[in-house]
Each structure stands twice: as C-alpha cells, then as structure tokens.
Design a protein around this motif. Sequence first.
Motif, PDB file in Angstrom:
ATOM      1  N   CYS A  55     103.265  24.461  -8.359  1.00  0.00           N
ATOM      2  CA  CYS A  55     103.295  25.824  -8.912  1.00  0.00           C
ATOM      3  C   CYS A  55     101.982  26.584  -8.689  1.00  0.00           C
ATOM      4  N   PHE A  72     107.881  33.202 -10.244  1.00  0.00           N
ATOM      5  CA  PHE A  72     109.019  32.485 -10.819  1.00  0.00           C
ATOM      6  C   PHE A  72     109.943  33.496 -11.477  1.00  0.00           C
ATOM      7  N   SER A  74     113.046  34.721 -13.719  1.00  0.00           N
ATOM      8  CA  SER A  74     113.720  34.215 -14.908  1.00  0.00           C
ATOM      9  C   SER A  74     114.496  35.381 -15.514  1.00  0.00           C
ATOM     10  N   ALA A 118     107.144  29.071 -18.977  1.00  0.00           N
ATOM     11  CA  ALA A 118     107.246  28.885 -17.525  1.00  0.00           C
ATOM     12  C   ALA A 118     106.206  27.841 -17.097  1.00  0.00           C
ATOM     13  N   THR A 232     116.590  30.972 -10.079  1.00  0.00           N
ATOM     14  CA  THR A 232     116.544  32.066  -9.108  1.00  0.00           C
ATOM     15  C   THR A 232     117.892  32.788  -9.042  1.00  0.00           C
ATOM     16  N   HIS A 268     113.448  23.398  -4.368  1.00  0.00           N
ATOM     17  CA  HIS A 268     112.252  23.042  -5.133  1.00  0.00           C
ATOM     18  C   HIS A 268     111.999  21.549  -5.146  1.00  0.00           C
TER      19      HIS A 268
END
Length: 299
Positions: A55, A72, A74, A118, A232, A268
């Motif tokens: 990340c 990211f 969300s 997150a 996503t 991922h």
Amino acid sequence: MRRVLVPLAGLAALCALALWQLSAPKALPPDAFDGFTGHPKAGELVFHAAGCASCHMAPQSDSPELAGGMRFASPFGTFRAPNISAHPVHGIGRWTVRDLGNAMIYGTSPAGQHYYPAFPYSSYGRMALWEGGLQDIADLHSYLMTLPASDSPSEPHDLAFPFTLRRGLGLWKQLFAQQAWVTPLDTENAHTLARGRYLVEALGHCGACHTPRNLLGGLQTSAWLSGAANPTGRGRIPPIDALEWGERDLTYYLKTGFTPDFDSAGGHMAAVIASLSKLPESERAAIAAYLLDLAARPR
Ligand code: HEC
Ligand code: HEC
C-alpha cells in the motif's frame, strides 16, 4: 413546555457527552516500549508479513521508498496512502516506536486523531494479543528507519461529508475494531496454528480483502474469509475459508502465486504474494495450516 424541553436538552447533552467520550482515541501507556530494542533484520520480516509496501510504495515504483500515493476506492470516497518513509517532515522519521504502536494497535495518530480503517489497524490491532507483538512493532520501527526518505508530501483523501470528520471513527472502532481473535484454537498442533492465526488475522490482514463488509464498512466476522465484493466495484475476491487444496499446493501458491490449475495470482493478490514470498517457508506453512484447519471445521 419548558418542563419537557429542559430535561430533554439535558438528556441530549448527556448523550452527546457519552458519544464524545466513546469516540475518544486510545493510546498505549507511555512506558509500553520501555526496555525494548528494535532489530531491523527481524523488522524486515514483520514488514513483509504485514504487506506495508503493497500500500505505501509509490505506484509503479520498485524502489523501497515508502512515498505513498496509491489510491483506494471505497463507498465513502477515495483514500490515498500517505508517505511513511523515514523523512522527518513528510514521512514518519520523527516518530517514536510508541507512535507507531498507537497507529498500528489503536489507529491513533501522534496528534491523537483517528485513522481511517483503510489502514488495516483493525487487523494489526490483534498484535496486542500476541506475546511478541510489541517486540514486532519495535523491530518494524527500527527497520522502517533504515529505509530511504522521500520528500513527496502525502496527498489528501477525497472523501464526502460526513466521512471527512475523523472523530466519528471512534464510534466505528467501538463497533468494528475490537481486539479479539476470530477463530478459537484447538490444542492439537497449537503452536503452528497459533502462528498461522497471528499471520492471517493480524499481520497479513487477509480478512481485509477476503471477508465481506457490512454497510458501515465493518468486517462481518461471522462470514470470516468467505469471499467479498472487490472494493473497486469490479469482480469478487474469492473465498479462502473452504479451500480444497493440499498443503503443498497452498504453500507453493503463497510463495509463487501459481494455483494447482497452473493459473497465476492476479489483482491485489499478486502484491500480497510478492511480500509473502520473502518470508521463511515455515511462515507460509503456518498460514497454510491455519487455512486448512479452517476449511476442515464444520460450518
Ligand atoms: C491496505 C493498505 C495499507 C496497508 C497494508 C498498510 N497501510 Fe498504512 N495507511 C494506509 C492508509 C490508507 C493510511 C491513511 C489513513 C488515514 O489517513 O487515516 C495509512 C496510514 C499509515 C500511517 C500514518 C501516517 C501518517 O502520516 O500519519 C502509518 C505510520 C502507516 N500507515 C504505517 C503502515 C505500516 C507500518 C504498515 C505495515 C505494517 C501499513 N501502514 C500497512 C494504508 C495501508
Ligand atoms: C489486498 C487484497 C488481498 C489481501 C490483503 C489478501 N488477498 Fe488473497 N486474494 C485476493 C484476490 C483479489 C485474489 C484473487 C486472485 C486472482 O484472481 O488471481 C486472492 C486469492 C487468494 C487465494 C487463491 C484462492 C483461489 O481459490 O484461487 C488464496 C489462497 C489467498 N488469496 C490467500 C490469502 C491469504 C492467506 C492472505 C493473507 C496473508 C490474503 N490472501 C490476503 C486479494 C487479497
């Protein structure tokens, strides 16, 4: 009228006070790390087991610079990973080991603010339940300080109101970031399974992707690792609570990304494997033991 309104206002004030108190950020005692010495070599393994690079590395970079910048998506908006390099101003170069401990265990910043989940502190927080958890944080801190400093400033998140208000996260934490193991352990083979549980439920934050979330973004631990929507919005993340793989297939996958059908890990999971592949074989075997034990449990 007055007789009703005054007590009502009093009650509302009391409720507000209670909510304010409940939402207060938590922190470790000031002496939590007294007597601890961090070892960078050991910290490097914690770093890989916890997947910090996946990340915090700048997107499309392969230098070990933790400059941040990754986005990211969300339902609440887009988060940006901050710079956590050793830079004294733009990174965490001035952080003490306790600052890092508070961030990872309680999601609390050095200024006493809440971090957004997150940052997977709802998993890392379980380090507090592991005997060597604080030592792992001390080791990780000393390793992070050996990495290069980046002077790129952290970029702001792009969130909709009211999610811009960090204080409200305290209530979220009360509901969803409690420190408890998800799966109880049998006594048989307990040593490897306990290690596997630490790697899966705490450091590896596997649940952050593989467990479904409720409307408030909390993990549904009753459906632990049973697969989830991809944050996503594209596709789903597969279940890993009922794998019908052999132990060798699973440890091989965690090292190389190759599945028993000669497919290779994408999305991922590729970044997760890039980190797991740097661990000793015994750590991947412990993860596999945990997942296969989970698969063998009645549901
Ligand atoms: C799933 C992605 C993800 C992973 C994995 C992750 N982080 Fe983060 N981290 C974030 C996000 C997003 C934030 C910003 C949170 C916020 O602003 O509230 C953050 C914030 C932080 C901060 C606070 C920085 C600041 O400027 O206040 C630190 C320190 C940190 N992470 C360290 C780590 C370490 C160490 C690891 C590995 C053990 C790690 N992170 C793993 C996404 C991640
Ligand atoms: C950042 C999100 C993310 C995290 C964290 C994550 N995974 Fe995954 N995982 C995925 C995705 C996405 C896939 C599907 C990969 C593909 O399509 O090839 C996957 C696939 C897998 C598979 C293969 C399942 C199958 O049936 O093919 C296994 C096993 C697995 N993950 C184990 C783990 C373990 C163990 C951890 C924690 C150490 C973990 N994952 C953490 C996203 C994640």
